[in-house]
Design a protein around this motif. Structure first.
Motif, PDB file in Angstrom:
ATOM      1  N   LYS A 113       0.815  -1.216   0.000  1.00 33.55           N
ATOM      2  CA  LYS A 113       0.000   0.000   0.000  1.00 33.55           C
ATOM      3  C   LYS A 113       0.849   1.267   0.000  1.00 33.55           C
ATOM      4  O   LYS A 113       0.496   2.232  -0.654  1.00 33.55           O
ATOM      5  CB  LYS A 113      -0.935   0.026   1.213  1.00 33.55           C
ATOM      6  N   GLU A 114       1.934   1.261   0.773  1.00 37.45           N
ATOM      7  CA  GLU A 114       2.768   2.457   0.876  1.00 37.45           C
ATOM      8  C   GLU A 114       4.236   2.067   0.808  1.00 37.45           C
ATOM      9  O   GLU A 114       4.888   1.909   1.825  1.00 37.45           O
ATOM     10  CB  GLU A 114       2.475   3.212   2.170  1.00 37.45           C
ATOM     11  N   LEU A 115       4.736   1.917  -0.386  1.00 32.29           N
ATOM     12  CA  LEU A 115       6.126   1.539  -0.581  1.00 32.29           C
ATOM     13  C   LEU A 115       7.049   2.733  -0.411  1.00 32.29           C
ATOM     14  O   LEU A 115       6.737   3.834  -0.859  1.00 32.29           O
ATOM     15  CB  LEU A 115       6.318   0.951  -1.977  1.00 32.29           C
ATOM     16  N   PHE A 116       8.182   2.524   0.228  1.00 32.50           N
ATOM     17  CA  PHE A 116       9.223   3.539   0.385  1.00 32.50           C
ATOM     18  C   PHE A 116       9.957   3.577  -0.951  1.00 32.50           C
ATOM     19  O   PHE A 116      10.619   2.625  -1.333  1.00 32.50           O
ATOM     20  CB  PHE A 116      10.111   3.121   1.546  1.00 32.50           C
ATOM     21  N   GLY A 117       9.812   4.688  -1.686  1.00 37.25           N
ATOM     22  CA  GLY A 117      10.349   4.755  -3.038  1.00 37.25           C
ATOM     23  C   GLY A 117      11.625   5.564  -3.174  1.00 37.25           C
ATOM     24  O   GLY A 117      12.284   5.510  -4.201  1.00 37.25           O
ATOM     25  N   GLY A 118      11.990   6.310  -2.154  1.00 37.43           N
ATOM     26  CA  GLY A 118      13.185   7.127  -2.224  1.00 37.43           C
ATOM     27  C   GLY A 118      13.129   8.206  -1.160  1.00 37.43           C
ATOM     28  O   GLY A 118      12.206   8.237  -0.341  1.00 37.43           O
ATOM     29  N   PHE A 119      14.145   9.081  -1.178  1.00 35.77           N
ATOM     30  CA  PHE A 119      14.188  10.103  -0.145  1.00 35.77           C
ATOM     31  C   PHE A 119      14.983  11.315  -0.613  1.00 35.77           C
ATOM     32  O   PHE A 119      15.776  11.252  -1.548  1.00 35.77           O
ATOM     33  CB  PHE A 119      14.836   9.557   1.135  1.00 35.77           C
ATOM     34  N   TYR A 120      14.738  12.405   0.070  1.00 32.37           N
ATOM     35  CA  TYR A 120      15.565  13.610   0.007  1.00 32.37           C
ATOM     36  C   TYR A 120      16.058  13.845   1.419  1.00 32.37           C
ATOM     37  O   TYR A 120      15.298  13.677   2.384  1.00 32.37           O
ATOM     38  CB  TYR A 120      14.743  14.829  -0.421  1.00 32.37           C
ATOM     39  N   LEU A 121      17.302  14.241   1.569  1.00 30.94           N
ATOM     40  CA  LEU A 121      17.835  14.672   2.851  1.00 30.94           C
ATOM     41  C   LEU A 121      18.168  16.147   2.686  1.00 30.94           C
ATOM     42  O   LEU A 121      18.962  16.513   1.817  1.00 30.94           O
ATOM     43  CB  LEU A 121      19.080  13.874   3.230  1.00 30.94           C
TER      44      LEU A 121
END
Length: 147
Positions: free
Chosen positions: A84-92
């Motif tokens: 349902k809510e996949l972790f797809g990437g990030f910004y730091l």
């Protein structure tokens, strides 16, 4: 958004979470269009001097999951049971406040149904400085130019 003094700054991670539907919508977007949209946003972060890191993740079906619920960790192919809510990437980012992090997140390129989780990243100075492991990590960060 202007950058304040370093004493006021805090790191925040903007965690991109997609759904099956939003990932499908993103995948149907022409690749050059997606690069243009994301590239413009990345450039805004760079020009504002707040971007520390940004990464997207590969397809979850190419990953593995290590489950620690038993005595011996079990490794299975991804994705997880619920997508349902996949972790797809990030910004730091390094900004003056949680409110500024929220303002950047509201400007992120997104596809319908996706969400962004915002979490502060505590600095090493917030941990006991006389702890052996903190001392070792601080030395490593200094050697690698992170402090």
């Amino acid at each position: 958004m202007t950058r304040g003094s370093d004493a006021e700054m805090a790191k925040y991670m903007l965690i991109m979470r997609g759904t099956d539907e939003s990932v499908a919508k993103m995948m149907s977007t022409p690749f050059e269009e997606m690069l243009e949209t994301v590239g413009r946003f990345n450039d805004e972060l760079i020009q504002a001097g707040v971007l520390l890191a940004a990464e997207g993740l590969d397809d979850p079906s190419k990953g593995v999951v290590v489950d620690y619920s038993a005595e011996t960790p079990m490794v299975t192919d991804g994705p997880y049971g619920e997508t349902k809510e996949l972790f797809g990437g990030f910004y730091l980012i390094d900004v003056a406040s949680k409110e500024e992090a929220v303002e950047w997140a509201k400007r992120m390129p997104a596809f319908g149904g996706s969400k962004t989780e915002i979490r502060r990243v505590p600095g090493i100075e917030e941990f006991p400085q006389d702890n052996e492991w903190v001392v070792r990590e601080r030395a490593w960060r200094e050697r690698t130019g992170q402090l």
